[in-house]
Design a protein around this motif. Structure first.
Motif, PDB file in Angstrom:
ATOM      1  N   ALA A 271      -2.788  61.958  42.449  1.00  0.00           N
ATOM      2  CA  ALA A 271      -4.113  62.646  43.003  1.00  0.00           C
ATOM      3  C   ALA A 271      -5.093  61.857  43.040  1.00  0.00           C
ATOM      4  O   ALA A 271      -5.522  60.806  42.783  1.00  0.00           O
ATOM      5  N   ASP A 272      -5.557  62.166  44.371  1.00  0.00           N
ATOM      6  CA  ASP A 272      -7.146  60.932  44.723  1.00  0.00           C
ATOM      7  C   ASP A 272      -7.787  60.549  44.088  1.00  0.00           C
ATOM      8  O   ASP A 272      -8.767  59.639  44.020  1.00  0.00           O
ATOM      9  N   SER A 273      -7.940  61.685  42.652  1.00  0.00           N
ATOM     10  CA  SER A 273      -9.093  61.733  42.060  1.00  0.00           C
ATOM     11  C   SER A 273      -8.757  61.251  41.250  1.00  0.00           C
ATOM     12  O   SER A 273      -9.921  60.260  40.039  1.00  0.00           O
ATOM     13  N   VAL A 274      -7.074  60.221  40.804  1.00  0.00           N
ATOM     14  CA  VAL A 274      -7.552  59.098  39.801  1.00  0.00           C
ATOM     15  C   VAL A 274      -7.234  58.273  40.603  1.00  0.00           C
ATOM     16  O   VAL A 274      -6.378  57.271  39.720  1.00  0.00           O
ATOM     17  N   LYS A 275      -6.185  58.259  42.142  1.00  0.00           N
ATOM     18  CA  LYS A 275      -6.142  56.732  41.973  1.00  0.00           C
ATOM     19  C   LYS A 275      -6.839  55.937  42.637  1.00  0.00           C
ATOM     20  O   LYS A 275      -8.130  56.076  42.480  1.00  0.00           O
ATOM     21  N   GLY A 276      -6.336  54.080  42.071  1.00  0.00           N
ATOM     22  CA  GLY A 276      -6.823  53.372  41.712  1.00  0.00           C
ATOM     23  C   GLY A 276      -7.717  53.006  40.101  1.00  0.00           C
ATOM     24  O   GLY A 276      -8.063  51.779  39.848  1.00  0.00           O
TER      25      GLY A 276
ATOM     26  N   ASN B 125      12.375  52.738  31.067  1.00  0.00           N
ATOM     27  CA  ASN B 125      13.832  53.683  30.979  1.00  0.00           C
ATOM     28  C   ASN B 125      14.984  52.966  29.344  1.00  0.00           C
ATOM     29  O   ASN B 125      15.478  54.633  29.195  1.00  0.00           O
ATOM     30  N   ALA B 126      14.417  52.067  29.453  1.00  0.00           N
ATOM     31  CA  ALA B 126      14.636  52.024  27.969  1.00  0.00           C
ATOM     32  C   ALA B 126      14.242  53.222  25.947  1.00  0.00           C
ATOM     33  O   ALA B 126      15.124  52.553  26.014  1.00  0.00           O
ATOM     34  N   LYS B 127      13.239  53.069  26.900  1.00  0.00           N
ATOM     35  CA  LYS B 127      12.991  53.886  25.818  1.00  0.00           C
ATOM     36  C   LYS B 127      13.200  55.058  25.864  1.00  0.00           C
ATOM     37  O   LYS B 127      11.926  55.943  25.375  1.00  0.00           O
ATOM     38  N   ASN B 128      13.045  55.692  27.089  1.00  0.00           N
ATOM     39  CA  ASN B 128      12.977  57.073  27.081  1.00  0.00           C
ATOM     40  C   ASN B 128      11.039  57.380  27.383  1.00  0.00           C
ATOM     41  O   ASN B 128      10.985  58.304  27.047  1.00  0.00           O
ATOM     42  N   THR B 129      10.002  56.878  27.407  1.00  0.00           N
ATOM     43  CA  THR B 129       9.352  57.254  27.797  1.00  0.00           C
ATOM     44  C   THR B 129       8.408  56.966  29.248  1.00  0.00           C
ATOM     45  O   THR B 129       9.023  55.878  29.909  1.00  0.00           O
ATOM     46  N   VAL B 130       7.375  57.535  29.439  1.00  0.00           N
ATOM     47  CA  VAL B 130       6.412  57.572  30.630  1.00  0.00           C
ATOM     48  C   VAL B 130       5.095  57.153  30.505  1.00  0.00           C
ATOM     49  O   VAL B 130       4.822  58.335  28.728  1.00  0.00           O
ATOM     50  N   TYR B 131       4.696  56.139  30.226  1.00  0.00           N
ATOM     51  CA  TYR B 131       3.221  55.886  30.252  1.00  0.00           C
ATOM     52  C   TYR B 131       2.223  56.383  31.284  1.00  0.00           C
ATOM     53  O   TYR B 131       2.552  55.814  32.666  1.00  0.00           O
ATOM     54  N   LEU B 132       0.708  57.033  31.099  1.00  0.00           N
ATOM     55  CA  LEU B 132      -0.033  56.874  32.008  1.00  0.00           C
ATOM     56  C   LEU B 132      -1.334  56.148  31.440  1.00  0.00           C
ATOM     57  O   LEU B 132      -1.717  56.200  30.509  1.00  0.00           O
ATOM     58  N   GLN B 133      -1.121  54.908  32.121  1.00  0.00           N
ATOM     59  CA  GLN B 133      -2.412  53.766  31.951  1.00  0.00           C
ATOM     60  C   GLN B 133      -3.259  54.515  32.170  1.00  0.00           C
ATOM     61  O   GLN B 133      -4.029  54.498  33.569  1.00  0.00           O
ATOM     62  N   MET B 134      -4.892  54.672  31.674  1.00  0.00           N
ATOM     63  CA  MET B 134      -5.803  55.574  32.200  1.00  0.00           C
ATOM     64  C   MET B 134      -7.331  54.591  32.264  1.00  0.00           C
ATOM     65  O   MET B 134      -7.162  53.997  31.428  1.00  0.00           O
ATOM     66  N   SER B 135      -7.465  53.620  33.200  1.00  0.00           N
ATOM     67  CA  SER B 135      -8.784  52.859  33.220  1.00  0.00           C
ATOM     68  C   SER B 135      -9.934  53.487  33.515  1.00  0.00           C
ATOM     69  O   SER B 135      -9.758  54.536  33.926  1.00  0.00           O
ATOM     70  N   SER B 136     -11.209  52.814  33.141  1.00  0.00           N
ATOM     71  CA  SER B 136     -12.469  53.600  34.359  1.00  0.00           C
ATOM     72  C   SER B 136     -12.444  54.971  34.002  1.00  0.00           C
ATOM     73  O   SER B 136     -12.737  55.942  34.954  1.00  0.00           O
TER      74      SER B 136
END
Length: 125
Positions: free
Chosen positions: A61-66, A74-85
């Motif tokens: 989304a534009d609001s979070v881009k960057g 995939n080895a852990k069957n996990t997706v991460y959302l790294q959030m900064s600023s």
């Protein structure tokens, strides 16, 4: 049993960082595109980011881009959302969702096969 379990939420100061995790089980995870959505009090659910299964391409989304980055392990069957600023307007319950990948890339659509229960992110000083 199909499960998507979010974790990693919490209270963080503006400008800080958090990493959310979406752990999947009970389905063929690597054949699914994974999306992150969020919903703040009194607001509609908003698509945040997604990552494809076929080619691993991402969308934001534009609001979070960057500021946010979605990755999958995939080895852990996990997706991460790294959030900064992080900003106060990022405060919401964050949900992950999975949809069977039929195309390359991903689409931030509410039509998903599986949803997690959500994890609270609060950005406040």
């Amino acid at each position: 049993q199909v499960q998507l379990v979010e974790s990693g939420g919490g209270l963080v100061q503006p400008g800080g960082s958090l990493r959310l995790s979406c752990a999947a089980s009970g389905f063929t995870y690597n054949r699914y595109a994974i999306s992150w959505f969020r919903q703040a009090p009194g607001k509609e659910r908003e698509g945040v980011s997604c990552i494809g299964s076929i080619d691993g391409t991402t969308s934001y989304a534009d609001s979070v881009k960057g500021r946010f980055t979605i990755v999958r392990d995939n080895a852990k069957n996990t997706v991460y959302l790294q959030m900064s600023s992080l900003k106060p307007e990022d405060t919401a319950v964050y949900y992950c969702a999975a949809v069977r990948a039929l195309i390359r890339g991903c689409v931030l659509s509410s039509r998903n096969d599986y949803w997690g229960q959500g994890t609270q992110v609060t950005v406040s000083s």
